[in-house]
Enzyme design. Structure first.
Site, PDB file in Angstrom:
ATOM      1  CE  LYS A 188      -2.464   1.371   3.843  1.00  9.30           C
ATOM      2  NZ  LYS A 188      -1.927   2.716   4.111  1.00  9.30           N
ATOM      3  CD  GLU A 201      -6.091   7.460   7.734  1.00  7.13           C
ATOM      4  OE1 GLU A 201      -5.301   6.834   7.003  1.00  7.13           O
ATOM      5  OE2 GLU A 201      -5.835   7.753   8.916  1.00  7.13           O
TER       6      GLU A 201
HETATM    7  O1  KIV Z   1      -0.928   2.385   8.781  1.00  3.97           O
HETATM    8  C1  KIV Z   1      -2.123   2.126   8.950  1.00  3.97           C
HETATM    9  O2  KIV Z   1      -2.540   1.541   9.962  1.00  3.97           O
HETATM   10  C2  KIV Z   1      -3.047   2.541   7.913  1.00  3.97           C
HETATM   11  C3  KIV Z   1      -4.506   2.416   8.209  1.00  3.97           C
HETATM   12  C4  KIV Z   1      -4.913   3.545   9.065  1.00  3.97           C
HETATM   13  C5  KIV Z   1      -5.312   2.327   6.974  1.00  3.97           C
HETATM   14  O3  KIV Z   1      -2.648   2.995   6.884  1.00  3.97           O
END
Ligand code: KIV
Length: 287
Positions: A122, A191
């Site tokens: 991600k 988010e």
């Molecule tokens: O790092 C994380 O926990 C996240 C979530 C808040 C989606 O990116």
């Protein structure tokens, strides 16, 4: 070719995520950063585990996600992967690991996959990351996008606030989501986005939205595990529903143990080991 170590039949990969969107079935995602929590989360039936760069706040106490290194997230990923059988393991690319150039980004993402066992990565950003997402996907790396509040931009944003609150900002978010989809991302985190905008994005995209503070319309809900179980400090954002208070449970256990030690109630005879009968204690004292 023989597949010597088959996955569980219910192991979650991309097709399962796509199928859930098509069927309108909600999925769940939680963070984990170590073996025991990953194992508990996986055995509880959560569909996706995110080795989030929130590790910087939750585990390392940095105060934000900026200092998190590739080595820290890699080490956490190795442990999480060992504790996970069914859930898809998604790993955050830390700040600075995808900002220099596309080749270095691919190299870092490949380390997360090859050394850590990540099944997807991600990264934060919208249209500005579209080319990068395409490059990663071209190299067979499944990618999740992340728009709305992007915590790695905390210094630029000046805090953690709801994003997309004006018509113009909302349109930008919708366009960012579309560009990430176009680039090949299989999912996008929304988010701290107004629920109306999250709903539009969820309806307009074929890929799944993963919401955190983005309302009930998102295809998948994600939370930081430590927030959900009350194993954290400070005021929680309004989207957090705390289902347990582990901090209280842990504090209580430690206080009770301390009391028992100080009062001579711990350890008991049963909680210690004696010499075998044939060994004479008298002889040991004389030696
Ligand atoms: O790092 C994380 O926990 C996240 C979530 C808040 C989606 O990116």
């Amino acid at each position: 070719m023989a597949y010597l170590k088959p996955d569980k039949p219910e192991k979650v990969y991309l097709p399962a995520i796509r199928a859930a969107k098509e069927k309108g079935e909600s999925l769940v995602c939680l963070t984990a950063y170590d073996y025991p929590t990953a194992r508990i989360v996986d055995e509880a039936g959560v569909d996706m585990i995110l080795v989030g760069d929130s590790i910087g706040n939750v585990i390392h106490g940095y105060g934000n996600t900026i200092p998190v290194s590739l080595e820290e997230i890699l080490s956490a990923t190795i442990a999480v992967k060992r504790g996970t059988e069914r859930a898809m393991v998604i790993v955050d690319m830390p700040y600075g690991t995808y900002h220099i150039n596309p080749d270095e980004t691919v190299r870092n993402a490949l380390r997360l996959m090859k050394e850590g066992g990540a099944e997807a990565v991600k990264l934060e950003g919208g249209r500005n990351r579209a080319d990068l997402v395409k490059r990663l996907v071209d190299e067979e790396i499944p990618v999740v996008g992340h728009i709305g509040l992007t915590p790695q931009s905390v210094y630029k944003l000046g805090g953690y606030r709801v994003q997309g609150k004006t018509a113009e900002a909302a349109e930008r978010l919708i366009e960012d989501a579309k560009q990430l989809e176009e680039a090949g991302a299989f999912s996008v985190v929304l988010e701290l986005v107004p629920r109306e905008i999250a709903e539009i994005i969820t309806n307009e995209l074929k890929i799944s939205t993963i919401g955190i503070g983005a309302g009930a319309s998102c295809d998948i809900q994600v939370l930081v595990l430590h927030d959900l179980i009350g194993f954290t400090f400070g005021r929680q954002p309004r989207f957090v529903r705390q289902y347990a208070n582990l901090r209280e449970v842990i504090t209580g256990a430690i206080q009770k143990w301390t009391e028992d030690v100080k009062s001579g109630n711990y350890p008991s005879k049963e909680e210690s080991y004696g010499l075998p009968k044939e060994v004479e204690i008298g002889k040991i004292k004389e030696a």
